[in-house]
Design a protein around this motif. Structure first.
Motif, PDB file in Angstrom:
ATOM      1  N   ARG A 234       0.825  -1.218   0.000  1.00 59.34           N
ATOM      2  CA  ARG A 234       0.000   0.000   0.000  1.00 59.34           C
ATOM      3  C   ARG A 234       0.858   1.265   0.000  1.00 59.34           C
ATOM      4  O   ARG A 234       0.534   2.245  -0.664  1.00 59.34           O
ATOM      5  CB  ARG A 234      -0.949   0.027   1.193  1.00 59.34           C
ATOM      6  CG  ARG A 234      -1.983  -1.055   1.167  1.00 59.34           C
ATOM      7  CD  ARG A 234      -3.029  -0.786   0.123  1.00 59.34           C
ATOM      8  NE  ARG A 234      -4.015  -1.854   0.133  1.00 59.34           N
ATOM      9  CZ  ARG A 234      -4.565  -2.365  -0.941  1.00 59.34           C
ATOM     10  NH1 ARG A 234      -4.265  -1.886  -2.137  1.00 59.34           N
ATOM     11  NH2 ARG A 234      -5.444  -3.337  -0.853  1.00 59.34           N
ATOM     12  N   VAL A 235       1.954   1.241   0.744  1.00 59.79           N
ATOM     13  CA  VAL A 235       2.843   2.401   0.780  1.00 59.79           C
ATOM     14  C   VAL A 235       3.484   2.617  -0.588  1.00 59.79           C
ATOM     15  O   VAL A 235       3.515   3.740  -1.110  1.00 59.79           O
ATOM     16  CB  VAL A 235       3.918   2.237   1.882  1.00 59.79           C
ATOM     17  CG1 VAL A 235       5.027   3.264   1.730  1.00 59.79           C
ATOM     18  CG2 VAL A 235       3.268   2.360   3.252  1.00 59.79           C
ATOM     19  N   LEU A 236       3.992   1.559  -1.201  1.00 59.97           N
ATOM     20  CA  LEU A 236       4.573   1.694  -2.531  1.00 59.97           C
ATOM     21  C   LEU A 236       3.529   2.131  -3.554  1.00 59.97           C
ATOM     22  O   LEU A 236       3.821   2.937  -4.444  1.00 59.97           O
ATOM     23  CB  LEU A 236       5.245   0.388  -2.958  1.00 59.97           C
ATOM     24  CG  LEU A 236       6.513   0.028  -2.189  1.00 59.97           C
ATOM     25  CD1 LEU A 236       7.020  -1.353  -2.595  1.00 59.97           C
ATOM     26  CD2 LEU A 236       7.590   1.078  -2.369  1.00 59.97           C
TER      27      LEU A 236
ATOM     28  N   LYS B 171       3.796  17.169   4.135  1.00 64.09           N
ATOM     29  CA  LYS B 171       3.146  15.883   4.354  1.00 64.09           C
ATOM     30  C   LYS B 171       1.635  16.054   4.348  1.00 64.09           C
ATOM     31  O   LYS B 171       1.002  16.240   5.373  1.00 64.09           O
ATOM     32  CB  LYS B 171       3.617  15.251   5.661  1.00 64.09           C
ATOM     33  CG  LYS B 171       5.039  14.766   5.604  1.00 64.09           C
ATOM     34  CD  LYS B 171       5.453  14.082   6.872  1.00 64.09           C
ATOM     35  CE  LYS B 171       6.926  13.732   6.821  1.00 64.09           C
ATOM     36  NZ  LYS B 171       7.413  13.286   8.112  1.00 64.09           N
ATOM     37  N   GLY B 172       1.067  15.995   3.135  1.00 64.02           N
ATOM     38  CA  GLY B 172      -0.381  15.991   2.998  1.00 64.02           C
ATOM     39  C   GLY B 172      -0.914  14.626   3.369  1.00 64.02           C
ATOM     40  O   GLY B 172      -0.190  13.780   3.909  1.00 64.02           O
ATOM     41  N   ASN B 173      -2.164  14.388   3.072  1.00 67.73           N
ATOM     42  CA  ASN B 173      -2.793  13.121   3.451  1.00 67.73           C
ATOM     43  C   ASN B 173      -2.055  11.908   2.911  1.00 67.73           C
ATOM     44  O   ASN B 173      -1.872  10.927   3.629  1.00 67.73           O
ATOM     45  CB  ASN B 173      -4.245  13.087   2.987  1.00 67.73           C
ATOM     46  CG  ASN B 173      -5.129  13.987   3.818  1.00 67.73           C
ATOM     47  OD1 ASN B 173      -4.802  14.321   4.944  1.00 67.73           O
ATOM     48  ND2 ASN B 173      -6.246  14.380   3.247  1.00 67.73           N
ATOM     49  N   GLY B 174      -1.605  11.946   1.663  1.00 69.57           N
ATOM     50  CA  GLY B 174      -0.945  10.792   1.067  1.00 69.57           C
ATOM     51  C   GLY B 174       0.354  10.434   1.761  1.00 69.57           C
ATOM     52  O   GLY B 174       0.544   9.303   2.186  1.00 69.57           O
TER      53      GLY B 174
ATOM     54  N   THR C  47       1.423   7.263   4.447  1.00 70.98           N
ATOM     55  CA  THR C  47       2.541   6.329   4.313  1.00 70.98           C
ATOM     56  C   THR C  47       3.344   6.272   5.608  1.00 70.98           C
ATOM     57  O   THR C  47       3.752   5.197   6.035  1.00 70.98           O
ATOM     58  CB  THR C  47       3.469   6.703   3.134  1.00 70.98           C
ATOM     59  OG1 THR C  47       4.060   7.975   3.366  1.00 70.98           O
ATOM     60  CG2 THR C  47       2.732   6.702   1.815  1.00 70.98           C
ATOM     61  N   VAL C  48       3.557   7.424   6.240  1.00 72.39           N
ATOM     62  CA  VAL C  48       4.272   7.460   7.519  1.00 72.39           C
ATOM     63  C   VAL C  48       3.519   6.646   8.566  1.00 72.39           C
ATOM     64  O   VAL C  48       4.100   5.812   9.269  1.00 72.39           O
ATOM     65  CB  VAL C  48       4.475   8.916   8.003  1.00 72.39           C
ATOM     66  CG1 VAL C  48       5.006   8.953   9.431  1.00 72.39           C
ATOM     67  CG2 VAL C  48       5.407   9.666   7.060  1.00 72.39           C
TER      68      VAL C  48
END
Length: 85
Positions: A7-9, A51-54, A58-59
């Motif tokens: 999901r992160v990738l 660091k928006g929502n996307g 990932t973080v």
């Protein structure tokens, strides 16, 4: 862990597709001791890191599996993410 990394990738690829105008993306998997390190890099336009929502998602996802993720980017110098699990 596998689905989280997937999901992160997926999110990183989506961001690259939407924003970076990159022609090359490199994803490199390696071992460092007992850790797995994933380097994600593109040759796109780069960005000021906000660091928006996307990116925040990932973080959060990587932290949920006790990993870390760092981002590097500069205007006209591409985008890089380093994931350590």
């Amino acid at each position: 862990q596998k689905s989280t990394v997937y999901r992160v990738l997926q999110e990183l690829l989506t961001n690259t597709n939407k924003h970076s105008q990159a022609s090359i993306i490199v994803i490199n998997f390696s071992h460092s001791g007992k850790s797995i390190v994933i380097n994600y890099k593109d040759n796109g336009v780069g960005t000021e890191l906000i660091k928006g929502n996307g990116l925040q998602n990932t973080v959060n996802r990587i932290h949920s599996i006790n990993g870390s993720i760092t981002f590097e980017s500069e205007k006209e110098k591409g985008f890089k993410a380093i994931i350590t699990i």
